[in-house]
Design an enzyme around this catalytic site. Structure first.
Site, PDB file in Angstrom:
ATOM      1  N   ARG A  41      61.597 -20.971  -7.725  1.00  0.00           N
ATOM      2  CA  ARG A  41      62.111 -20.616  -9.048  1.00  0.00           C
ATOM      3  C   ARG A  41      63.616 -20.449  -8.952  1.00  0.00           C
ATOM      4  NH1 ARG A  41      62.612 -16.047 -12.735  1.00  0.00           N
ATOM      5  NH2 ARG A  41      61.702 -16.629 -14.717  1.00  0.00           N
TER       6      ARG A  41
ATOM      7  N   SER B 267      53.504 -23.591 -19.466  1.00  0.00           N
ATOM      8  CA  SER B 267      53.541 -22.198 -19.899  1.00  0.00           C
ATOM      9  C   SER B 267      53.029 -22.061 -21.318  1.00  0.00           C
ATOM     10  CB  SER B 267      54.980 -21.662 -19.854  1.00  0.00           C
ATOM     11  OG  SER B 267      55.457 -21.645 -18.535  1.00  0.00           O
TER      12      SER B 267
ATOM     13  N   LYS C  60      62.306 -11.377 -16.467  1.00  0.00           N
ATOM     14  CA  LYS C  60      62.680 -12.300 -17.534  1.00  0.00           C
ATOM     15  C   LYS C  60      62.919 -11.492 -18.816  1.00  0.00           C
ATOM     16  CE  LYS C  60      61.461 -16.749 -19.485  1.00  0.00           C
ATOM     17  NZ  LYS C  60      60.465 -17.798 -19.598  1.00  0.00           N
TER      18      LYS C  60
END
Length: 181
Positions: free
Chosen positions: A27, A84, A113
Site C-alpha cells: 500500500r 472496494s 484513512k
C-alpha cells in the site's frame, strides 16, 4: 484469503507473514508506478496498488479502489482483481465486472484513512456479504479484538493495516472464531 495485511515496508510484511497473513498488499498510495516497482521488488508475491506495477512485479493480483482505473488491464494480464465497496451497489458492481473478492468497509472508523466513507458497521458488512456470491474481506478499524465479529457477519476474511504488525494475534482470533463454528 482470511487475513490480508496491507503494508508499506518489508519488515512489517515479514512480521505479518510470520504471524499468519495469507495475502500481502503493498500500500503505497500516491507513489508513481516506477517507485512502487522499485520498492516492491523484494516482496514478489503480493498484491500491488498499481496495476502496471503488479504486472511488472509479477504479482498475483491487484486491489483497486472504487475510483481506481485498471480493471481491464488487470484481467488482460491475468491478475486476480479485488475491488472496494462501501455500499451494496458498489459490491454488486465489483462482482459484475469480475472481481474475485470485495474489500468492504470501512467497518469501523480508522485513523489510517481519515478521508474514508462513514463506517458501515457490522450490519452494513453483513448486507454486502449477503448481496454478492464472491468472498468479502472486511476492512477498516479491524484488529484482534473485532476480527471474529467480521467473520460472524459473513466476511470470508479481514484486511488490516495498523494491526499488520500484530498479525499473529489477528490470525489467532480468526482461527478461534472458525473453530467455534
Amino acid at each position: 484469503m482470511r487475513l490480508h495485511a496491507l503494508v508499506n515496508d518489508l519488515e512489517t510484511a515479514k512480521i505479518a507473514v510470520e504471524g499468519g497473513a495469507t495475502v500481502l498488499q503493498l500500500r503505497l498510495k500516491g507513489k508513481p508506478t516506477q517507485e512502487v516497482v522499485d520498492l516492491g521488488r523484494p516482496f514478489r508475491h503480493l498484491c500491488a496498488l498499481h496495476c502496471e506495477a503488479a504486472v511488472e512485479l509479477g504479482a498475483d493480483g491487484v486491489h483497486l479502489g472504487r475510483d481506481d482505473p485498471g480493471a481491464e488491464a488487470a484481467f488482460e494480464a491475468g491478475l486476480m482483481l479485488g475491488t472496494s465497496a462501501a455500499t451494496i451497489e458498489e459490491a454488486v458492481s465489483g462482482e459484475r465486472i469480475g472481481a474475485a473478492y470485495i474489500g468492504a468497509g470501512p467497518v469501523w472508523a480508522t485513523p489510517t484513512k481519515p478521508d474514508a466513507d462513514p463506517p458501515i458497521g457490522l450490519d452494513g458488512l453483513a448486507a454486502i456479504c449477503e448481496a454478492v456470491s464472491i468472498p468479502v474481506v472486511a476492512i477498516g478499524g479491524i484488529d484482534a479484538s473485532n476480527a471474529a465479529d467480521c467473520l460472524a457477519a459473513g466476511a470470508a476474511g479481514v484486511a488490516v493495516i495498523r494491526a499488520a504488525a500484530d498479525a499473529r494475534a489477528v490470525r489467532s482470533a480468526i482461527d478461534e472464531a472458525l473453530a467455534a463454528r
